[in-house]
Scaffold this active site. Structure first.
Site, PDB file in Angstrom:
ATOM      1  N   VAL A 141       0.910  -1.150   0.000  1.00 16.98           N
ATOM      2  CA  VAL A 141       0.000   0.000   0.000  1.00 16.98           C
ATOM      3  C   VAL A 141       0.950   1.201   0.000  1.00 16.98           C
ATOM      4  O   VAL A 141       1.412   1.642   1.048  1.00 16.98           O
ATOM      5  CB  VAL A 141      -0.939  -0.002   1.223  1.00 16.98           C
ATOM      6  CG1 VAL A 141      -1.847   1.216   1.215  1.00 16.98           C
ATOM      7  CG2 VAL A 141      -1.751  -1.292   1.270  1.00 16.98           C
ATOM      8  N   PRO A 142       1.300   1.693  -1.192  1.00 14.33           N
ATOM      9  CA  PRO A 142       2.460   2.574  -1.363  1.00 14.33           C
ATOM     10  C   PRO A 142       2.263   4.027  -0.914  1.00 14.33           C
ATOM     11  O   PRO A 142       2.210   4.955  -1.722  1.00 14.33           O
ATOM     12  CB  PRO A 142       2.734   2.476  -2.864  1.00 14.33           C
ATOM     13  CG  PRO A 142       1.400   2.198  -3.466  1.00 14.33           C
ATOM     14  CD  PRO A 142       0.673   1.340  -2.465  1.00 14.33           C
ATOM     15  N   CYS A 143       2.214   4.216   0.379  1.00 13.53           N
ATOM     16  CA  CYS A 143       2.045   5.561   0.925  1.00 13.53           C
ATOM     17  C   CYS A 143       3.267   6.437   0.649  1.00 13.53           C
ATOM     18  O   CYS A 143       3.178   7.662   0.755  1.00 13.53           O
ATOM     19  CB  CYS A 143       1.728   5.501   2.412  1.00 13.53           C
ATOM     20  SG  CYS A 143       2.928   4.601   3.392  1.00 13.53           S
ATOM     21  N   HIS A 144       4.375   5.824   0.260  1.00 16.22           N
ATOM     22  CA  HIS A 144       5.565   6.624  -0.082  1.00 16.22           C
ATOM     23  C   HIS A 144       5.342   7.468  -1.344  1.00 16.22           C
ATOM     24  O   HIS A 144       6.098   8.390  -1.593  1.00 16.22           O
ATOM     25  CB  HIS A 144       6.790   5.709  -0.265  1.00 16.22           C
ATOM     26  CG  HIS A 144       6.673   4.753  -1.403  1.00 16.22           C
ATOM     27  ND1 HIS A 144       6.060   3.525  -1.278  1.00 16.22           N
ATOM     28  CD2 HIS A 144       7.067   4.857  -2.694  1.00 16.22           C
ATOM     29  CE1 HIS A 144       6.107   2.906  -2.446  1.00 16.22           C
ATOM     30  NE2 HIS A 144       6.706   3.687  -3.321  1.00 16.22           N
TER      31      HIS A 144
END
Length: 175
Positions: A141-144
């Site tokens: 879940v690519p919050c970056h």
């Protein structure tokens, strides 16, 4: 109403990556419950919602398709993580916001404001930032991929150095 807690065991594995040690925890179905750039599986376990949190952890050398996706991503197959099943729980907005995060393509970071709009609540920039902060399944879940309005990195649980590495790794114009 009582909340039923998970009494199960989660498997975990830690892998060496260019951005540092990366650990993933998976449930009995192989769904990622938590992941991040750390070798501390117990710390990751604590990030999992209480209704999903395993009571025990079991170390493995490999998590099968999850390990394959981690390795492929770090080798440059940026879409390898997209098909990995993730299981997180919270309120309706956070769950929806995490689903929206998974649709932001590698190499195309957006601002917190744009992310809030994508999640259907354009005025809820703080709620969007909260979704990133409460995300237990980093990478998958690519919050970056979310930046401040001025384009700076903002926060990241695993450190700004890791966030910068990820964004550079995903940048199609990087050499």
């Amino acid at each position: 109403m009582s909340i039923e807690r998970s009494a199960g065991t989660a498997d975990f594995a830690t892998h060496t990556t260019a951005a540092g040690p990366f650990t993933a925890l998976v449930d009995h179905d192989g769904a990622v419950l938590a992941a991040g750039w750390t070798a501390d599986a117990e710390n990751l376990r604590q990030l999992i919602h209480p209704t999903l949190r395993p009571t025990e952890l079991r170390q493995q050398d490999s998590l099968g398709s999850v390990t394959a996706a981690i390795e492929a991503y770090h080798r440059g197959d940026l879409t390898a993580i997209d098909a990995v099943t993730v299981r997180q729980m919270s309120g309706p907005f956070l769950v929806h916001a995490w689903e929206v995060l998974r649709k932001i393509p590698a190499g195309t970071p957006v601002t917190y404001t744009a992310y809030a709009a994508l999640a259907g609540r354009p005025a809820a920039t703080r709620a969007a930032a909260n979704a990133c902060a409460r995300n237990a399944a980093a990478l998958f879940v690519p919050c970056h991929r979310i930046l401040r309005t001025d384009g700076t990195l903002g926060g990241f649980r695993w450190g700004l150095g890791v966030k910068r590495w990820l964004l550079d790794h995903e940048n199609p114009s990087a050499t």
